[in-house]
Write an enzyme that holds these catalytic residues in place. Structure first.
Site, short mmCIF file in Angstrom:
data_model
loop_
_atom_site.label_atom_id
_atom_site.label_comp_id
_atom_site.label_asym_id
_atom_site.label_seq_id
_atom_site.Cartn_x
_atom_site.Cartn_y
_atom_site.Cartn_z
N LYS A 129 0.74 -1.25 -0.07
CA LYS A 129 -0.15 -0.19 -0.13
C LYS A 129 0.93 1.28 0.03
O LYS A 129 1.85 1.37 0.70
CB LYS A 129 -0.87 -0.08 1.25
N CYS A 143 -2.68 11.28 -6.78
CA CYS A 143 -3.15 11.79 -5.45
C CYS A 143 -3.09 13.16 -5.50
O CYS A 143 -2.31 13.71 -6.39
CB CYS A 143 -2.40 11.25 -4.38
N GLY A 177 -10.07 -3.94 -12.46
CA GLY A 177 -11.07 -5.02 -12.70
C GLY A 177 -10.71 -6.36 -13.28
O GLY A 177 -11.53 -7.32 -13.77
N GLY A 191 -6.42 -6.48 -7.61
CA GLY A 191 -6.65 -5.55 -6.43
C GLY A 191 -8.01 -5.93 -5.75
O GLY A 191 -8.04 -6.76 -5.00
N GLY A 231 -12.55 -2.55 -9.54
CA GLY A 231 -13.34 -3.69 -9.63
C GLY A 231 -13.91 -3.77 -11.05
O GLY A 231 -13.54 -2.95 -11.93
N SER A 259 -12.84 5.41 -0.18
CA SER A 259 -11.99 6.65 0.21
C SER A 259 -11.03 6.47 1.50
O SER A 259 -11.13 6.99 2.34
CB SER A 259 -12.95 7.85 0.41
N VAL A 260 -10.31 5.22 1.39
CA VAL A 260 -9.32 5.00 2.49
C VAL A 260 -8.47 6.25 2.82
O VAL A 260 -8.17 6.31 3.76
CB VAL A 260 -8.51 3.72 1.95
N GLY A 261 -8.05 6.94 1.91
CA GLY A 261 -7.19 8.21 1.85
C GLY A 261 -5.93 7.93 2.18
O GLY A 261 -5.32 8.50 2.94
N LEU A 262 -5.31 6.65 1.97
CA LEU A 262 -3.93 6.52 1.86
C LEU A 262 -3.21 6.37 3.18
O LEU A 262 -2.19 6.96 3.64
CB LEU A 262 -2.99 7.43 0.93
C1 LIG Z 1 -9.36 -0.31 -0.82
C2 LIG Z 1 -8.41 0.47 -1.89
C3 LIG Z 1 -7.26 1.07 -1.75
C4 LIG Z 1 -6.33 1.43 -2.40
N1 LIG Z 1 -5.24 1.98 -2.19
C5 LIG Z 1 -4.37 2.29 -2.85
C6 LIG Z 1 -3.11 2.98 -2.49
O1 LIG Z 1 -2.70 3.08 -1.46
N2 LIG Z 1 -2.36 3.15 -3.65
C7 LIG Z 1 -2.47 3.15 -5.06
O2 LIG Z 1 -1.72 3.43 -5.89
N3 LIG Z 1 -3.60 2.42 -5.36
C8 LIG Z 1 -4.72 1.97 -4.43
N4 LIG Z 1 -5.67 1.52 -4.81
C9 LIG Z 1 -6.00 1.43 -6.27
C10 LIG Z 1 -5.59 -0.04 -7.07
O3 LIG Z 1 -4.40 -0.50 -6.65
C11 LIG Z 1 -5.92 -0.39 -8.41
O4 LIG Z 1 -5.40 0.39 -9.07
C12 LIG Z 1 -7.49 -0.15 -8.68
O5 LIG Z 1 -8.15 -0.49 -7.41
C13 LIG Z 1 -8.01 -0.78 -9.90
O6 LIG Z 1 -7.56 -2.36 -9.89
P1 LIG Z 1 -8.92 -3.12 -9.44
O7 LIG Z 1 -10.05 -2.95 -10.10
O8 LIG Z 1 -8.38 -4.53 -9.28
O9 LIG Z 1 -9.11 -3.08 -7.72
C14 LIG Z 1 -6.74 1.00 -3.98
C15 LIG Z 1 -7.77 0.46 -4.36
C16 LIG Z 1 -8.48 -0.01 -3.25
C17 LIG Z 1 -10.18 -0.71 -3.78
#
Ligand SMILES: Cc1cc2nc3c(=O)[nH]c(=O)nc-3n(C[C@H](O)[C@H](O)[C@H](O)COP(=O)(O)O)c2cc1C
Length: 305
Positions: A49, A133, A246, A267, A218, A74-77
């Site tokens: 993360k 960001c 996704g 993800g 997703g 909106s975890v917000g890093l």
């Molecule tokens: C809960 C959550 C937290 C995420 N946190 C980060 C993050 O800290 N840094 C980042 O670059 N992307 C973050 N992402 C984005 C994912 O790495 C990814 O780029 C995005 O969700 C699309 O892929 P997916 O559809 O397989 O989830 C986060 C996604 C989710 C769902």
């Protein structure tokens, strides 16, 4: 051909990866949390993360909202900061034998420079620069929504390790931003971060998430990712791409690979099913065996031929 006979090892700008599927930043913890579900070293890499130089508490709750075919977050890093991560999380992850990719984020270009310095001598395999960001020095416009700001953060991180730059799909010309990243020294781009979204709770008549705006992920965003990867490969054929968005089945990953990605990340699918990255990798293997494809390189970018 049997599934065990096909090769799913790949490379991203000279970095050899044992498998073609990695975890996506933010969806598999900060260390070896997924080790309970499979051998981490069988994956392409573990991408942790996003971390900033200092600890950051993230956004107020609620942070997650299910959507019909995905989610809004909106975890917000939220994170412990780089020094604490190097001390508390890296050793366990390193011991797993997996390749380690550290995602970094910041609010200012200086934050990225500090992050790069803190990681310069770390035992890690690559840095993924999360440029999706808010840039507080530019009215909170995302870094990755500006070619100039993207170049600045890539340069600021420095070249101690391979640099992958994670870009935002919330802009018309993703390939132009990718090109700017490449010119600033990026070794690869990771496409895509979440799609900007929002939900309203109609009973409360209020915005549903504590952070107000959120990111959609997703299956709902898979087609957006495929297009970003395809167009980026077409416009910048020399720039390696990691595809994400996704992916919940082998077929989804194969689409991104054929669009031009050298590797993919899983993800949101891992949140419901922590074994998803391994299962997706096995489904790719099965597809390759069924179609007589002995090496993954044979299908990367195939949709452009
Ligand atoms: C809960 C959550 C937290 C995420 N946190 C980060 C993050 O800290 N840094 C980042 O670059 N992307 C973050 N992402 C984005 C994912 O790495 C990814 O780029 C995005 O969700 C699309 O892929 P997916 O559809 O397989 O989830 C986060 C996604 C989710 C769902």
């Amino acid at each position: 051909m049997r599934a065990s006979q096909v090769s799913i090892s790949t490379e991203v700008a000279g970095l050899a990866l044992p498998g073609v599927v990695m975890t996506a930043s933010g969806t598999s913890g900060h260390s070896d949390e997924l080790a309970a579900y499979g051998r981490l070293k069988d994956l392409g890499a573990v991408v942790v993360k996003s971390l900033s130089p200092e600890a950051w508490e993230g956004n107020p709750p609620p942070r997650l909202r299910p959507l019909e075919h995905g989610m809004l977050n909106s975890v917000g890093l939220q994170g412990p900061g780089i020094s604490a991560w190097l001390r508390d999380d890296l050793p366990r992850l390193r011991a797993s034998g997996a390749l380690v990719v550290v995602s970094v984020w910041g609010k200012t270009v200086q934050d990225y420079e500090d992050a790069g310095k803190m990681l310069a001598s770390a035992d890690i395999d690559a840095i993924e620069i999360n440029a999706s960001c808010p840039n507080v020095e530019d009215h909170s416009r995302m870094f990755a929504h500006s070619a100039t700001a993207t170049s600045e953060v890539v340069s600021a991180v420095g070249d101690s390790h391979p640099r992958w730059v994670k870009l935002s799909p919330n802009i018309a010309d993703v390939p132009a931003i990718a090109r700017a990243a490449q010119h600033a020294g990026a070794d690869a781009v990771t496409l895509i971060n979440t799609v900007m979204g929002m939900a309203i709770d109609i009973e409360d008549r209020q915005v549903a998430l504590g952070g107000r705006g959120g990111g959609v992920s997703g299956p709902e965003i898979h087609a957006v990712a495929v297009r970003a990867v395809y167009e980026c490969r077409r416009e910048n054929p020399e720039l390696p791409i990691i595809g994400v968005g996704g992916v919940s089945r082998g077929d989804d990953a194969l689409e991104l690979l054929m669009a031009g990605a050298s590797a993919v990340q899983v993800g949101t699918a891992s949140l419901a099913e922590p074994r998803a990255p391994w299962r997706v990798q096995e489904e790719i293997r099965s597809w390759m065996a069924k179609h007589g494809v002995s090496h993954i390189q044979e299908i990367i970018g195939a949709a452009h031929e």
